[in-house]
Design a protein around this motif. Structure first.
Motif, PDB file in Angstrom:
ATOM      1  N   ALA A  51     -30.501   2.183  44.201  1.00  0.00           N
ATOM      2  CA  ALA A  51     -29.534   2.837  43.306  1.00  0.00           C
ATOM      3  C   ALA A  51     -28.423   3.542  44.071  1.00  0.00           C
ATOM      4  O   ALA A  51     -27.254   3.492  43.672  1.00  0.00           O
ATOM      5  N   LEU A  52     -28.782   4.146  45.182  1.00  0.00           N
ATOM      6  CA  LEU A  52     -27.796   4.951  45.908  1.00  0.00           C
ATOM      7  C   LEU A  52     -26.666   4.086  46.474  1.00  0.00           C
ATOM      8  O   LEU A  52     -25.522   4.539  46.573  1.00  0.00           O
TER       9      LEU A  52
ATOM     10  N   TYR B 100     -35.191  11.650  31.065  1.00  0.00           N
ATOM     11  CA  TYR B 100     -35.321  11.190  32.452  1.00  0.00           C
ATOM     12  C   TYR B 100     -33.937  10.827  33.012  1.00  0.00           C
ATOM     13  O   TYR B 100     -33.630  11.121  34.171  1.00  0.00           O
TER      14      TYR B 100
ATOM     15  N   PHE C 206     -32.205  12.244  36.308  1.00  0.00           N
ATOM     16  CA  PHE C 206     -31.769  11.325  37.366  1.00  0.00           C
ATOM     17  C   PHE C 206     -30.280  11.523  37.671  1.00  0.00           C
ATOM     18  O   PHE C 206     -29.863  11.474  38.829  1.00  0.00           O
TER      19      PHE C 206
ATOM     20  N   LEU D 136     -29.818  14.493  39.782  1.00  0.00           N
ATOM     21  CA  LEU D 136     -30.270  14.133  41.132  1.00  0.00           C
ATOM     22  C   LEU D 136     -29.175  13.381  41.898  1.00  0.00           C
ATOM     23  O   LEU D 136     -28.858  13.689  43.054  1.00  0.00           O
TER      24      LEU D 136
ATOM     25  N   VAL E 247     -25.984  15.591  42.597  1.00  0.00           N
ATOM     26  CA  VAL E 247     -26.243  16.536  43.681  1.00  0.00           C
ATOM     27  C   VAL E 247     -26.222  15.808  45.030  1.00  0.00           C
ATOM     28  O   VAL E 247     -25.599  16.268  45.993  1.00  0.00           O
ATOM     29  N   THR E 248     -26.861  14.645  45.070  1.00  0.00           N
ATOM     30  CA  THR E 248     -26.954  13.907  46.328  1.00  0.00           C
ATOM     31  C   THR E 248     -25.568  13.463  46.806  1.00  0.00           C
ATOM     32  O   THR E 248     -25.210  13.688  47.958  1.00  0.00           O
TER      33      THR E 248
ATOM     34  N   ILE F  75     -31.357  23.408  41.067  1.00  0.00           N
ATOM     35  CA  ILE F  75     -31.478  21.950  40.913  1.00  0.00           C
ATOM     36  C   ILE F  75     -32.895  21.589  40.460  1.00  0.00           C
ATOM     37  O   ILE F  75     -33.095  20.851  39.493  1.00  0.00           O
ATOM     38  N   THR F  76     -33.879  22.144  41.171  1.00  0.00           N
ATOM     39  CA  THR F  76     -35.272  21.805  40.862  1.00  0.00           C
ATOM     40  C   THR F  76     -35.640  22.250  39.450  1.00  0.00           C
ATOM     41  O   THR F  76     -36.283  21.497  38.707  1.00  0.00           O
TER      42      THR F  76
ATOM     43  N   ILE G 134     -34.084  19.869  36.842  1.00  0.00           N
ATOM     44  CA  ILE G 134     -34.759  18.564  36.792  1.00  0.00           C
ATOM     45  C   ILE G 134     -36.141  18.710  36.151  1.00  0.00           C
ATOM     46  O   ILE G 134     -36.529  17.932  35.275  1.00  0.00           O
ATOM     47  N   LEU G 135     -36.845  19.759  36.559  1.00  0.00           N
ATOM     48  CA  LEU G 135     -38.172  20.027  35.998  1.00  0.00           C
ATOM     49  C   LEU G 135     -38.062  20.266  34.491  1.00  0.00           C
ATOM     50  O   LEU G 135     -38.901  19.799  33.717  1.00  0.00           O
TER      51      LEU G 135
ATOM     52  N   ILE H 229     -37.682  17.010  32.708  1.00  0.00           N
ATOM     53  CA  ILE H 229     -38.927  16.235  32.740  1.00  0.00           C
ATOM     54  C   ILE H 229     -39.953  16.833  31.769  1.00  0.00           C
ATOM     55  O   ILE H 229     -40.621  16.112  31.026  1.00  0.00           O
ATOM     56  N   PHE H 230     -40.043  18.161  31.727  1.00  0.00           N
ATOM     57  CA  PHE H 230     -40.942  18.836  30.779  1.00  0.00           C
ATOM     58  C   PHE H 230     -40.521  18.528  29.344  1.00  0.00           C
ATOM     59  O   PHE H 230     -41.359  18.269  28.488  1.00  0.00           O
TER      60      PHE H 230
END
Lengths: 302, 406
Positions: free
Chosen positions: B251-252, B331, B335, B338, B341-342, B383-384, B387-388, B391-392
């Motif tokens: 993907a990247l 999700y 993503f 993610l 940020v990257t 960030i975490t 994302i968490l 997902i939750f």
């Protein structure tokens, strides 16, 4: 004899599919990179650029890199080995961690430790690989006094060398949820095998189910790990950049960061090598399913 | 009775699990939406300016993430120089040999707020410490230093604690307190911008980009998956092959390509992320639809006289795949955060002076060597947590809507 022939033709079919997919993707990639704006290539039309890149791909005549000045084959092989090292060792570590954990969890389903393990892995899996990598760098700086960058592998002492080789692996394993995903797959597989009626029959006769368990876990492990390979490579690219590993991801960022005169031959070579890794793993996956999954094995033989 | 208790316990645990996960997800999403609106309304005003590299002013965070530099000296009298000005010889002491202060002082304070510090002296026998150098208004009472800094004391203020041991040797511990006009709960970056303001401003790259990626992946991927499963013909083979091929490329790399082709435009990159996610959504919806196509209720609906279109979209997708689509959408949000940020961390996404959590991480990376951990820790936590949260939220919504789990 018929079975052997069927198996051989299936083998050739899977190999052919992988080769075809490799070339189709590479041709598409060559076409897509003609969309990259480049002030040095204004005089060339998109078709001319596409033809040029296709020729490079088909003749494998990459020549010298305009970015680094060395032969492209040498650069790609050198950095490819570093990336391959990260891929293979991280897979080995993932297997090392997930098999015992998933077996424990599957055998002690309702135990509080098992539930805690599941929850902890679920939460850890939400942490992006980039964040994990940076946290590992921070911990390494504060606790070990080591900045884990790849050049320490050549200049540093033994502790620094070990840190440089292992810390990126932890980031790859923990981040982005690969560990949890494979753990969950294996755990489900073990539970499924244990609850099969024929396994209960073997147990009732006092037989050993370990053979079936090992076979099931191996198949599941290979299929899930090889299925995650392109995801793993994405993570490895990030880790290479954080830990300054001069692998394929590092080269990719170098090329894409340039605004003009990009090294397209090098880009094609790097992409080809990455796709080769992905297709090889895809082939292993299809072959494993064909050989080890009883449903597929006997349906193809029939 | 025992069995009933067990049942009640199990139902209770399951209910707590369902509501707990969903509540946590909804809370984090609400905070994100609030921060987004807040950052859009307040713009650049959010980012207050202060001294560069200021540690967090919340004492707990400062204790956890920063070790202040306390210089230690042995003070000896220079007899030859007596009467000629400075007659003291100061020799710096290593912290490994002797530790004058066992606890670490707070090194930041806002004007008008009370600064207090009770030093724990590391010497075995010592006399009361005195302040050899201190800003105006600082005093010692019962072994505790107190001070209320005023507007004239903004900046660095040196404090020197003088103490002597039973042998008559004199020591001095020196540190400085930075006084600020504003309150910086999470500290500042090297350019003196408040980290709390930067984190709020960076949150704007979470909801809208996620919405773009999720819309493309869910609507197009869901449509392709449903159609290819329901009409098992050539179209299914072609769509499955395209999905397989797209999934085989990391993907990247696709994101890098789009970033370079669009001159690092994050919104176009998110369209690319949507395309990257499309095959996963397509495959999941396809396999789910395939399961339902064989079910009896589909045959019954057909016999009753429902059109294919109604059976596919209402009976299969809406009633039975809704929970999957909702959890896949969350999700997709996770993503897209993610990826944003990257790529921003790598310099291929949001560009300075614009703010993103990835840019903050990249800035913080170089500060790690100076042990300024707060510049990395807080963006990483943001960030975490986001994302968490997604997902939750996905897990909670799936449990709520999935007919099988219900």
């Amino acid at each position: 004899m018929t079975n052997q022939l069927t198996s051989r033709s299936a083998w050739i079919k899977h190999l052919g599919y992988s080769v075809f997919q490799f070339f189709a993707t590479m041709v598409l990639f060559c076409y897509l990179i003609t969309f990259l704006p480049d002030s040095q290539l204004l005089d060339k039309s998109q078709t001319e650029r596409f033809t040029e890149y296709l020729l490079i791909l088909l003749t494998l005549d990459f020549g010298y890199s305009t970015l680094y000045g060395d032969p492209i084959w040498e650069i790609v092989l050198d950095s490819g080995i570093k990336t391959l090292f990260l891929i293979l060792t991280s897979i080995a570590f993932i297997i090392l961690f997930t098999v015992p954990m998933s077996m424990y969890s599957a055998y002690n389903n309702d135990h509080i430790l098992s539930r805690l393990l599941n929850k902890a892995l679920f939460i850890i899996s939400s942490v992006p690989i980039l964040v994990v990598a940076i946290i590992i760098v921070a911990l390494s700086v504060s606790l070990l006094g080591i900045v884990p960058e790849f050049n320490l592998f050549y200049d540093g002492n033994n502790v620094q060398k070990v840190a440089v080789l292992t810390l990126p692996l932890f980031a790859i394993i923990i981040g982005d949820g690969i560990l949890f995903s494979i753990f969950e797959t294996l755990q489900d597989k073990i539970k499924k095998i244990k609850s099969e009626p024929w396994v209960k029959g073997i147990k009732a006769r006092g037989g050993n189910i370990n053979k079936h368990l090992v076979r099931g876990i191996t198949e599941s492990m290979i299929v899930s790990v090889t299925g995650k390979i392109s995801f793993l490579i994405s993570g490895i690219i990030v880790v290479e950049l954080v830990f300054n590993w001069q692998g394929l991801g590092f080269i990719l960022l170098d090329i894409f960061s340039q605004s003009s005169q990009r090294d397209y031959a090098l880009l094609i070579a790097v992409m080809a090598l990455i796709l080769l890794f992905v297709q090889a793993s895809g082939f292993i996956r299809r072959f494993t399913i064909m050989k080890m999954n009883p449903e597929k094995k006997y349906s193809s033989a029939a | 009775m025992k069995k009933r208790n067990l049942k009640v316990k199990t139902v209770g645990r399951s209910l707590f699990h369902k509501t707990g996960t969903l509540a946590l997800g909804v809370t984090i999403l609400s905070i994100l939406i609030y921060l987004n609106i807040f950052s859009h309304l307040n713009g650049e005003n959010l980012i207050k300016q202060g001294p560069g590299g200021l540690p967090p002013q919340i004492s707990l965070f400062q204790d956890l993430l920063y070790t202040p530099q306390v210089s230690q000296y042995l003070i000896e009298t220079d007899e030859w120089a007596s009467g000629w000005g400075d007659s003291e010889i100061r020799s710096q002491l290593d912290r490994d040999d002797i530790l004058l202060l066992k606890n670490t002082p707070l090194i930041t304070q806002q004007i008008g707020k009370t600064y207090s510090f009770r030093p724990e002296i590391g010497l075995q026998d010592y006399n009361e410490f005195t302040l050899n150098e201190a800003p105006e208004g600082m005093s010692v009472q019962d072994g505790e230093i107190t001070w209320i800094p005023d507007e004239n004391q903004v900046g660095e203020n040196n404090i020197a604690l003088r103490l002597s041991d039973s042998d008559g040797l004199e020591y001095e511990a020196v540190y400085s307190v930075i006084v600020t006009e504003e309150f910086f709960p999470l500290g500042t970056n090297r350019r003196g911008q408040s980290l709390s303001g930067l984190i709020v401003a960076g949150s704007k790259w979470t909801i809208v980009p996620g919405l773009i990626a999720a819309s493309i992946a869910i609507f197009i991927g869901g449509f392709m998956g449903a159609v290819s499963a329901y009409h098992k013909d050539q179209l299914d083979s072609v769509l499955s092959y395209i999905a397989d091929t797209t999934e085989s490329v990391p993907a990247l790399i696709i994101v890098f390509l789009i970033a370079a082709a669009t001159q690092f435009n994050v919104y176009y990159i998110m369209i690319g992320v949507g395309i990257v996610l499309l095959p996963s959504v397509q495959n999941i919806i396809r396999s789910n639809t395939l399961q339902f196509v064989e079910n009896q209720f589909v045959e019954s609906s057909s016999e009753i006289g429902f059109k294919d279109r109604i059976i596919l979209w209402r009976e299969i997708i809406w009633y039975n795949c809704k929970s999957d689509l909702i959890s896949l959408a969350t999700y997709c949000f996770a993503f897209s955060i993610l990826i944003e940020v990257t790529i921003s961390y790598l310099g291929l996404g949001v560009q300075i002076p614009d703010i993103s959590w990835g840019v903050l991480l990249a800035e913080g990376r170089s500060s790690l060597l100076r042990e300024e951990y707060w510049m990395t820790v807080f963006p990483a936590l943001a960030i975490t947590a986001s994302i968490l949260g997604f997902i939750f939220l996905g897990a909670g919504l799936k449990q709520k809507f999935d007919p099988k789990l219900k």
